[in-house]
Design a protein around this motif. Structure first.
Motif, PDB file in Angstrom:
ATOM      1  N   ASP A 314      13.372   5.306  -1.324  1.00 47.62           N
ATOM      2  CA  ASP A 314      12.736   3.831  -1.651  1.00 47.62           C
ATOM      3  C   ASP A 314      13.388   2.671  -1.469  1.00 47.62           C
ATOM      4  O   ASP A 314      14.841   2.804  -1.898  1.00 47.62           O
ATOM      5  CB  ASP A 314      11.709   3.848  -2.893  1.00 47.62           C
ATOM      6  N   ILE A 315      12.982   1.717  -1.032  1.00 49.55           N
ATOM      7  CA  ILE A 315      13.819   0.382  -1.008  1.00 49.55           C
ATOM      8  C   ILE A 315      13.505  -0.537  -2.343  1.00 49.55           C
ATOM      9  O   ILE A 315      12.539  -0.669  -2.581  1.00 49.55           O
ATOM     10  CB  ILE A 315      13.552  -0.488   0.289  1.00 49.55           C
ATOM     11  N   LEU A 316      14.513  -0.950  -2.796  1.00 51.43           N
ATOM     12  CA  LEU A 316      14.614  -1.745  -4.075  1.00 51.43           C
ATOM     13  C   LEU A 316      14.821  -2.823  -3.859  1.00 51.43           C
ATOM     14  O   LEU A 316      15.984  -3.406  -3.127  1.00 51.43           O
ATOM     15  CB  LEU A 316      15.468  -1.102  -5.167  1.00 51.43           C
ATOM     16  N   LEU A 317      14.035  -3.949  -4.352  1.00 54.53           N
ATOM     17  CA  LEU A 317      14.354  -5.503  -4.125  1.00 54.53           C
ATOM     18  C   LEU A 317      14.010  -6.127  -5.395  1.00 54.53           C
ATOM     19  O   LEU A 317      13.070  -5.636  -6.123  1.00 54.53           O
ATOM     20  CB  LEU A 317      13.403  -5.971  -3.161  1.00 54.53           C
ATOM     21  N   ALA A 318      15.065  -6.764  -6.053  1.00 57.21           N
ATOM     22  CA  ALA A 318      14.970  -7.571  -7.113  1.00 57.21           C
ATOM     23  C   ALA A 318      15.273  -9.025  -7.135  1.00 57.21           C
ATOM     24  O   ALA A 318      16.119  -9.395  -6.517  1.00 57.21           O
ATOM     25  CB  ALA A 318      15.665  -7.042  -8.408  1.00 57.21           C
ATOM     26  N   VAL A 319      14.571  -9.821  -7.528  1.00 58.20           N
ATOM     27  CA  VAL A 319      14.583 -11.321  -7.558  1.00 58.20           C
ATOM     28  C   VAL A 319      14.268 -11.860  -9.191  1.00 58.20           C
ATOM     29  O   VAL A 319      13.282 -11.657  -9.539  1.00 58.20           O
ATOM     30  CB  VAL A 319      13.568 -12.109  -6.684  1.00 58.20           C
ATOM     31  N   PHE A 335       9.469  -0.111  -2.614  1.00 57.63           N
ATOM     32  CA  PHE A 335       8.781   0.358  -1.345  1.00 57.63           C
ATOM     33  C   PHE A 335       9.330   1.537  -0.758  1.00 57.63           C
ATOM     34  O   PHE A 335      10.425   1.904  -0.663  1.00 57.63           O
ATOM     35  CB  PHE A 335       9.034  -0.878  -0.362  1.00 57.63           C
ATOM     36  N   ASP A 336       8.237   2.486  -0.553  1.00 54.84           N
ATOM     37  CA  ASP A 336       8.492   3.653   0.034  1.00 54.84           C
ATOM     38  C   ASP A 336       8.376   3.496   1.629  1.00 54.84           C
ATOM     39  O   ASP A 336       7.256   3.260   2.148  1.00 54.84           O
ATOM     40  CB  ASP A 336       7.335   4.559  -0.480  1.00 54.84           C
ATOM     41  N   PRO A 337       9.545   3.523   2.426  1.00 54.08           N
ATOM     42  CA  PRO A 337       9.279   3.362   3.653  1.00 54.08           C
ATOM     43  C   PRO A 337       8.875   4.612   4.517  1.00 54.08           C
ATOM     44  O   PRO A 337       8.404   4.441   5.536  1.00 54.08           O
ATOM     45  CB  PRO A 337      10.929   2.986   4.082  1.00 54.08           C
ATOM     46  N   ASN A 338       8.871   5.686   3.794  1.00 57.13           N
ATOM     47  CA  ASN A 338       8.365   7.014   4.466  1.00 57.13           C
ATOM     48  C   ASN A 338       6.776   6.963   4.543  1.00 57.13           C
ATOM     49  O   ASN A 338       6.112   7.465   5.350  1.00 57.13           O
ATOM     50  CB  ASN A 338       8.804   8.196   3.495  1.00 57.13           C
ATOM     51  N   GLN A 339       6.150   6.499   3.708  1.00 62.03           N
ATOM     52  CA  GLN A 339       4.521   6.285   3.590  1.00 62.03           C
ATOM     53  C   GLN A 339       4.216   4.797   3.958  1.00 62.03           C
ATOM     54  O   GLN A 339       3.162   4.656   3.758  1.00 62.03           O
ATOM     55  CB  GLN A 339       4.151   6.705   2.280  1.00 62.03           C
TER      56      GLN A 339
END
Length: 389
Positions: A314-319, A335-339
């Protein structure tokens, strides 16, 4: 509560005599005691017990207390010799059962002994983590486990703006099975080498934004881990669980908590952080983090995730940051880029203009699990009256 030069603690006791609805007396006892024997030797006792499984559900005066299920009962002894530390512990729990949702009680550790050390030299950094535990349970398999984990790391590049640090370790685990071994698990051992390389840099520049002076950083990081595969299906599992993917976990060598499972790995984690700092006082006005893990081979050691797991994490983003001196924001997205869908996220805002004034708003989402709103506030009303909700 009591406090002296060498010790201190807190004792709580609640008694409800002759509860007419439960047709019995009910009670709670709690002790937290800390003892300092010398500058290097200290210990403590934590003991919690209630009279019945429904005690907190019926009598707690805070909502979050009603969900307690495992009450800790332990005694610890710690010795700190500077570059090495040793600890001994006996630990058990009182497990409160809900007939509608029964749970498995945790193992007792009778005892647990740990030895950890870290020594820096001009050549390299040496570390050692050792543990012996006797796991006891009335129904699950019992056994003793010995873990030896030495490691050595050497900074190839160690400057204020750049670092490259390879690390080589050995994780050795030995099991001796005892009571309740219904699956006939054999005494076993597992030894795995662990190679990791942590690297990154810290770049910064001065930035004038709307008349204010800031320092903006750019902090890329790459973390590589290589652990060979070894079948661990016939090893007991006393305390391991698969860790949630997070910014903390993505930079660890093992994707499991505990020592009963060591995950095979051949992956690299790439991440980027950027911060906006006020030049005058160092206040962090904004922080943005982005990260993802890429596996060169599909992981095969799993407790929860299926073995068919794809090689892209999964892709992690923090702000997060302080928008003003009174308003701060905190958020994290997975965010799950595979699904191609969001797996989880949380967003929170905090407004605190001065002491005694606070407004907090948060929302948390976990796919197929949780949608939760948190709202809390404290504000002066008039005279000496304050509102809290």
């Amino acid at each position: 509560r009591y406090l002296e030069a060498g010790y201190g603690g807190e004792l709580q006791a609640d008694v409800l005599p002759r509860d007419k609805l439960a047709d019995r007396s009910r009670s709670r006892f709690s002790l937290m005691h800390n003892q300092v024997a010398s500058a290097r030797l200290n210990g403590g006792i934590t003991y919690n017990r209630v009279s019945d499984d429904d005690y907190f559900r019926d009598l707690a005066n805070e909502v979050n207390v009603t969900s307690q299920v495992n009450l800790l009962q332990e005694a610890t002894l710690n010795y700190n010799a500077g570059w090495w530390q040793a600890a001994a512990r006996v630990q058990r729990f009182q497990t409160l059962q809900d007939p509608a949702v029964p749970i498995v009680a945790p193992y007792k550790r009778l005892p647990q002994v740990t030895l950890n050390s870290h020594k820096d030299s001009p050549v390299a950094s040496l570390a050692f983590a050792g543990e012996f535990v006797d796991f006891i349970h009335p129904t699950l398999p019992n056994g003793r486990r010995l873990v030896l984990n030495p490691s050595v790391s050497y900074p190839l590049l160690n400057r204020p703006a750049f670092y490259v640090t390879p690390k080589l370790g050995l994780h050795s685990t030995q099991y001796v099975m005892s009571a309740n071994n219904t699956a006939a698990l054999a005494n076993a051992s597992r030894t795995l080498p662990i190679l990791s390389v942590d690297s990154g840099m810290v770049l910064e520049r001065e930035w004038n934004w709307f008349g204010s002076e800031y320092v903006q950083t750019l902090e890329p990081r790459a973390f590589y881990v290589r652990i060979p595969y070894k079948d661990q299906d016939l090893l007991p599992n006393f305390d391991s669980a698969q860790a949630d993917f997070s910014f903390t976990q993505m930079f660890t060598e093992n994707r499991f908590f505990g020592s009963d499972r060591v995950g095979d790995a051949n992956h690299v984690t790439l991440a980027m952080s950027s911060r906006l700092l006020e030049q005058g006082n160092g206040t962090e006005r904004l922080k943005v983090m982005l990260g993802e893990r890429f596996s060169f081979t599909t992981p095969r050691v799993n407790l929860v995730t299926p073995a068919s797991e794809l090689n892209k994490s999964d892709i992690l983003l923090a702000v997060a940051g302080r928008v003003t001196d009174a308003l701060s924001l905190d958020s994290e997205f997975q965010f799950d880029p595979n699904q191609s869908h969001t797996q989880r996220y949380n967003i929170a805002a905090h407004y605190r203009p001065e002491a005694g004034k606070a407004l907090n708003l948060g929302y948390r989402f976990m796919r197929n699990t949780l949608r939760q709103v948190d709202v809390s506030a404290q504000w002066p009303l008039f005279n000496r009256w304050h509102g809290v909700g």
